[in-house]
Design an enzyme around this catalytic site. Structure first.
Site, PDB file in Angstrom:
ATOM      1  N   ASP A  96       0.860  -1.174   0.000  1.00 17.93           N
ATOM      2  CA  ASP A  96       0.000   0.000   0.000  1.00 17.93           C
ATOM      3  C   ASP A  96       0.902   1.230   0.000  1.00 17.93           C
ATOM      4  OD1 ASP A  96      -2.370   1.620   0.514  1.00 17.93           O
ATOM      5  OD2 ASP A  96      -3.222  -0.203   1.373  1.00 17.93           O
ATOM      6  N   ASP A 197      -2.943   4.637  -2.416  1.00 17.23           N
ATOM      7  CA  ASP A 197      -4.012   5.179  -1.579  1.00 17.23           C
ATOM      8  C   ASP A 197      -4.474   6.563  -2.076  1.00 17.23           C
ATOM      9  OD1 ASP A 197      -5.444   4.756   1.017  1.00 17.23           O
ATOM     10  OD2 ASP A 197      -4.466   6.642   1.544  1.00 17.23           O
ATOM     11  N   GLU A 250      -6.349   3.781  -5.844  1.00 21.85           N
ATOM     12  CA  GLU A 250      -7.637   4.007  -5.197  1.00 21.85           C
ATOM     13  C   GLU A 250      -8.040   5.432  -5.558  1.00 21.85           C
ATOM     14  OE1 GLU A 250      -9.836   4.132  -0.871  1.00 21.85           O
ATOM     15  OE2 GLU A 250      -7.973   5.199  -1.245  1.00 21.85           O
ATOM     16  N   HIS A 319     -11.154  -3.108   3.252  1.00 23.39           N
ATOM     17  CA  HIS A 319     -11.090  -2.786   4.678  1.00 23.39           C
ATOM     18  C   HIS A 319     -11.874  -1.522   5.048  1.00 23.39           C
ATOM     19  CE1 HIS A 319      -8.255  -0.270   2.693  1.00 23.39           C
ATOM     20  NE2 HIS A 319      -8.109   0.463   3.773  1.00 23.39           N
ATOM     21  N   ASP A 320     -12.440  -0.844   4.066  1.00 16.60           N
ATOM     22  CA  ASP A 320     -13.231   0.367   4.347  1.00 16.60           C
ATOM     23  C   ASP A 320     -14.726   0.133   4.170  1.00 16.60           C
ATOM     24  OD1 ASP A 320     -10.915   1.926   4.705  1.00 16.60           O
ATOM     25  OD2 ASP A 320     -10.858   2.508   2.591  1.00 16.60           O
TER      26      ASP A 320
END
Ligand code: ISL
Ligand code: CA
Length: 549
Positions: A96, A197, A250, A319-320
């Site tokens: 990430d 990210d 993302e 994970h969000d």
């Protein structure tokens, strides 16, 4: 075809995956322990949510040192061993890359508090307005304003996320140089790319007041600006192009046309993006205003993005986000069938599929009994804001239960033993109490399990050319049914997805079942006929050559 198009990615949230030293926190050794499990599942790439040093205000998305491993997760030796052991099993690893902001405990930020330091300009510092107000009216992703005051210099720094996550200044070439060094360091270690990210917000084109909005006031000055495109092209040219690697960005609040500009092959920026529109089906504008999930709108949105981009990053969970079964399936009686139906859909669309840990066994939303059990910074901020607005407690509770990011962060459920086999001690975030019913060990033994279906579906995808590289074509979308095809010159696969707990009659094509959650592989369907699709059925049929259009 590039290897990152053929393979299936598995996202690990290290904190909640496996704890090997009994401190209640997942670790890198735990990931190594499960490599055989992942290999057996058919996974070819792992994406690790951040494992860097971090004070954990946002569970690792606030990095204090990009060159070291979080103590709670282990050591750099553990990380090197993970890369090596994964390699032995032909599993690649992507990291990430969180570069919109660093932790305020990062050395750069600490130094930048000094006005005269060369690091001052690594971040976005501004004076307040003359009337004593903040430098602008922007609002953050986490339900706050975007500025934090620093007494020493009588200035504020910008943070689009939590106040402990200070935004970097991408107008400063020294910052870009640092990022290139970080990327090179990890690529040299043998990792195979990055999940970037919130990458489409890194460049801020102006710091003027934004148009007042329900959320993210100011975002017109940072969503997918030309400055971001320039930086992405630089990172590609100067670093990424020198390695056999890929990036998935993302990208928040993107439209299909913005998406195209970020990942069209010819532009040499990102290789693919995570878009969000299909994750917004059950919300009005922001996730804290829930509305009913509509499978029709879901299918339409997926189809829109399938048609818009050459290649999509496919995902239903991360994970969000809340767990897909809890979110999209009305009738919990059919959890198993629905889990398999979602697997059929995810793995038959055009793009690189991403499976989030626990999705492969059909894990469900957090079943916490008190709000005190929620750990996520976003949920906490939203709670505080909602209180300030005098929203009733029951409503706040309802919002958080539905949308909290902790829904997907509960410990991975490995077996039917204390704490679901995640740890021998109390986990950092309470485990879901349904681990007796939903866990890896019992599903491994059960031929009909969601887990075994994922395994089979991953294999089918790998072996079926149209599912890998075929064109996407919608056949029909209505209230509960989504029918589409994947088409190559040689072969056509038709995919039927039933999103309801009722049977639906369809006219089939002449062909053979490739895979389905109710039917046997190889079963023949001869001649056009009416077929009753069962509750939450997912079915892929290979059409015979003598095709009736
Ligand atoms: O989940 C969200 C809020 O409801 C998203 O807006 C999320 O904050 C956004 O997708 C950005 O996510 C990424 O960056 C954040 C981090 O907290 C998330 O975990 C990460 O996936 C800041 O680094
Ligand atoms: Ca541990």
């Amino acid at each position: 075809m590039e290897w990152w198009k053929e393979r299936v990615v598995y996202q690990i949230y290290p904190r909640s995956f496996v704890d090997t030293n009994g401190d209640g926190i997942g670790d890198i050794k735990g990931i190594i322990e499960k490599l055989d499990y992942l290999h057996d599942l058919g996974i070819g790439i792992l994406w690790l949510s951040p494992v860097y040093a971090s004070p954990n205000k946002d569970n690792g998305y606030d990095i204090s040192d990009y060159y070291s491993i979080h103590k709670e997760f282990g050591t750099m030796e553990d990380m090197d061993l993970l890369i090596k052991e994964a390699g032995i099993r032909d599993i690649k690893i992507i990291m990430d890359l969180v570069i919109n902001h660093t932790s305020t405990e990062h050395e750069w930020f600490i130094k930048s508090r000094d006005k005269n330091s060369p690091y001052r300009d690594y971040y976005i510092w501004r004076k307040g307005k003359s009337n004593g107000k903040l430098p602008n009216n922007w609002t953050s992703f986490f339900a706050e304003d975007c500025w934090e005051y620093d007494e020493a210099s009588d200035e504020y720094y910008l943070h689009l996320f939590a106040k402990e996550q200070a935004d970097l200044n991408f107008d400063n070439p020294a910052v870009i140089k640092e990022i290139k060094d970080i990327m090179t360091f990890w690529l040299e270690k043998g990792i195979a790319g990055f999940r970037c990210d919130v990458i489409n917000v890194i460049y801020k084109s102006s710091l003027e007041d934004g148009k007042k909005k329900l959320a993210l006031t100011g975002s017109e000055y940072y969503i997918s600006k030309e400055g971001t495109h320039n930086i992405l092209r630089q990172l590609r040219k100067d670093v990424l192009s020198k390695y056999d690697c890929f990036t998935v960005g993302e990208t928040v609040f993107v439209t299909p046309s913005m998406g195209k500009d970020l990942c069209d092959k010819a532009r040499e920026e990102l290789d693919m993006i995570f878009s969000f529109e299909h994750m917004e089906i059950d919300q009005y504008f922001v996730k804290w205003f829930p509305r009913k999930f509509s499978s029709k709108r879901f299918a339409e949105t997926i189809a829109k993005w399938q048609n818009a981009l050459e290649w999509n990053a496919l995902y239903f969970e991360n994970h969000d986000q809340p767990r897909s079964i809890s979110r999209m399936i009305k009738d919990s009686k059919y959890r198993q069938e629905a889990g398999k139906m979602l697997a059929t859909l995810l793995l038959s669309l055009k793009g690189t599929p991403f499976i989030y840990q626990g999705q492969e066994i059909g894990m469900t939303n957090f079943d916490y009994t008190s709000l005190d059990e929620i750990m996520d910074v976003e949920s906490k901020n939203v709670y505080a804001l909602a209180k300030k607005l005098h929203l009733p407690e029951w409503y706040i509770e309802k919002m958080i239960r539905k949308a909290s990011r902790d829904n997907a962060r509960t410990p991975m459920q490995w077996e039917d033993s204390l704490y679901g086999g995640f740890s021998i001690s109390k986990p950092w975030l309470k485990e879901n109490q349904n681990y007796g019913l939903i866990n890896v060990k019992s599903q491994q033994k059960d031929k009909e399990s969601i887990l075994n279906y994922y395994k089979e579906m991953i294999k089918v995808r790998r072996e079926t050319l149209p599912l890998l590289e075929g064109d996407f074509k919608v056949i029909s979308i209505d209230k509960n049914l989504f029918v589409f095809e994947r088409v190559t010159k040689q072969e056509v696969n038709r995919i039927y997805i039933n999103f309801s707990n009722k049977e639906h009659n369809i006219m089939t094509v002449d062909g053979e079942v490739i895979i389905g959650n109710y039917r046997n592989n190889g079963e023949r369907i001869l001649g056009k006929q009416t077929l009753a699709l069962k509750a939450y059925e997912g079915l892929i049929i290979k059409r015979f050559k003598t095709m009736d259009k």
